[in-house]
Write an enzyme that holds these catalytic residues in place. Sequence first.
Site, PDB file in Angstrom:
ATOM      1  N   GLY A 111     -13.436 -12.699   3.079  1.00  0.00           N
ATOM      2  CA  GLY A 111     -13.253 -14.075   3.539  1.00  0.00           C
ATOM      3  C   GLY A 111     -14.486 -14.635   4.209  1.00  0.00           C
ATOM      4  O   GLY A 111     -14.906 -15.776   3.945  1.00  0.00           O
ATOM      5  N   GLY A 139       6.124   3.857   4.724  1.00  0.00           N
ATOM      6  CA  GLY A 139       6.809   3.540   3.481  1.00  0.00           C
ATOM      7  C   GLY A 139       6.373   2.233   2.858  1.00  0.00           C
ATOM      8  O   GLY A 139       7.005   1.746   1.921  1.00  0.00           O
ATOM      9  N   ILE A 149       0.658   0.839   1.208  1.00  0.00           N
ATOM     10  CA  ILE A 149      -0.442   1.781   1.417  1.00  0.00           C
ATOM     11  C   ILE A 149       0.075   3.211   1.362  1.00  0.00           C
ATOM     12  O   ILE A 149      -0.509   4.081   0.701  1.00  0.00           O
ATOM     13  CB  ILE A 149      -1.146   1.502   2.754  1.00  0.00           C
ATOM     14  CG1 ILE A 149      -1.843   0.128   2.724  1.00  0.00           C
ATOM     15  CG2 ILE A 149      -2.167   2.591   3.071  1.00  0.00           C
ATOM     16  CD1 ILE A 149      -2.466  -0.271   4.035  1.00  0.00           C
ATOM     17  N   GLY A 201       1.018   0.691   9.163  1.00  0.00           N
ATOM     18  CA  GLY A 201       0.716  -0.710   9.415  1.00  0.00           C
ATOM     19  C   GLY A 201      -0.709  -0.939   9.881  1.00  0.00           C
ATOM     20  O   GLY A 201      -1.451  -0.005  10.198  1.00  0.00           O
ATOM     21  N   THR A 211      -6.659  -9.687   0.106  1.00  0.00           N
ATOM     22  CA  THR A 211      -8.049 -10.100  -0.077  1.00  0.00           C
ATOM     23  C   THR A 211      -8.207 -11.448  -0.770  1.00  0.00           C
ATOM     24  O   THR A 211      -8.973 -12.296  -0.302  1.00  0.00           O
ATOM     25  CB  THR A 211      -8.816  -9.008  -0.860  1.00  0.00           C
ATOM     26  OG1 THR A 211      -8.829  -7.823  -0.070  1.00  0.00           O
ATOM     27  CG2 THR A 211     -10.238  -9.436  -1.153  1.00  0.00           C
ATOM     28  N   HIS A 266       4.094  -9.928 -30.098  1.00  0.00           N
ATOM     29  CA  HIS A 266       4.797  -8.679 -30.391  1.00  0.00           C
ATOM     30  C   HIS A 266       3.867  -7.678 -31.071  1.00  0.00           C
ATOM     31  O   HIS A 266       3.044  -8.074 -31.894  1.00  0.00           O
ATOM     32  CB  HIS A 266       5.987  -8.984 -31.311  1.00  0.00           C
ATOM     33  CG  HIS A 266       6.809  -7.781 -31.652  1.00  0.00           C
ATOM     34  ND1 HIS A 266       7.686  -7.208 -30.758  1.00  0.00           N
ATOM     35  CD2 HIS A 266       6.880  -7.042 -32.795  1.00  0.00           C
ATOM     36  CE1 HIS A 266       8.273  -6.171 -31.323  1.00  0.00           C
ATOM     37  NE2 HIS A 266       7.800  -6.052 -32.570  1.00  0.00           N
TER      38      HIS A 266
END
Length: 466
Positions: A15, A177, A180, A263, A312, A437
């Site tokens: 950023g 969980g 990551i 986290g 990101t 297809h």
Amino acid sequence: MTFDYDLFVIGGGSGGVRAARIAASEYGAKVALAEESRMGGTCVIRGCVPKKLMIFASQAGAMAAEARGYGWTTANAGPFDWAMFRQKLDAELTRLEGAYTGGLVAADVEIHKSRARLADAHTVELADGQRFTSKHILIATGGHPQRPGIEGEELGLVSDDLFLMEKVPGRALIIGGGFIACEFATILQGIGAETVLSYRGDAVLRGFDGGMREKATEQLRLIGVDLRLNSSPVRLERQDEATLVEFADGKQESFDAVFFATGRVPNTGGLGLEEIGVGLGERREILVDEWSQTAVPSIFAVGDVTDRVNLTPVAIREGHSFADTIFGAKPRKVDHRLVGAAVYLRPHEVASIGLTEEEAAAKGPHEVWEASFRPMRSLFAGSEIRVIMKFLVDASTRKVTGCHIFGPDAGEMIQLIAIPMGMGATKADFDAAIAVHPTLAEELVTMRKPSRYIGGAHPDKTVGAA
């Protein structure tokens, strides 16, 4: 008042770099950027890029097994060479870091390899005491992994450490969980570690669509991860060369490596924010308005440090929009309401955009359109694993409000689905497309009947009638 710069950016992640480069190269602003670590930030150096390359590496063994299903009798991936892989990975990250730095240099952005903090609303102070003034200041310092606050947690590793391992651990524990944790468990199991994942919930990927959570949980077990749900560690202890982990149920086990994936939190410590009036939230995130502006008019913030949508591409869009608005006289806000996301598991990824089935039901009558099938490629090789594709359709407006995919290259498909959904596409718009297809994605335009109805009575009283 005369300033040293038009813009000073603190943070060299995606950023911050985008904002600095656009402001300088496209709008002629005099820009400086301070970064205390490697240019490119979490995504390039210790996140998205190395993680995805490790996912590719973890797939090689399974691909060799699949090749045998196609008649390649000598196909064998062999043992995984971590030292070789890490050498190539380090070289690639160095190349990308050089590209990020080179882009800034080409745009005439002045780079300071230093930690920085705010001295006042227009002054940045570097670690060596140098001070610079700037008309505008942009904070893009990202976030960092957090530990769970248990005894002995300093013995555990965090996500950054996965890319710095000297060798693949014989037995590894992943705690968490989220995406990551699930991706790291996928990687470690795939490159040869006996992997245990401990999570306090009853299904992984909290916040994702319930059906996707169920399939991801099942797949982790299928690839060999020892998944411990409703499980929490309470203490870590050094045990010779290993780490002894005690769980809430009193059981103890030994691991060669313990990774916390519990986290991330914003990097706002030591920046001098509160002293000059920049507001912080409960998680110490920088509070900003829809223009990424803080309570101090000259100071802005983008990316994970604001804890809005921590991805990101969102940080890049926020940084670009900031530069367009402030320096390009082209006011642009970022719409955070409809952002696609992918979890890079193997063999099938999870990808989502829009409402989950649970969220859709809470908003009122919706139709659930769902296809479940075994994909041609893996079916021929002998796999029983199924692909799931799901649309959520508002029963009144007929707009597609959510899409969820569990399957190979699901992330690639959700990127394309984001375009029509962002334009307000209806189910009929998808139906009008002619299928390509044979592809997996053709199932997204060939579903002809809802699987079920949720969220209340359908507006069409004949729907569902006997």
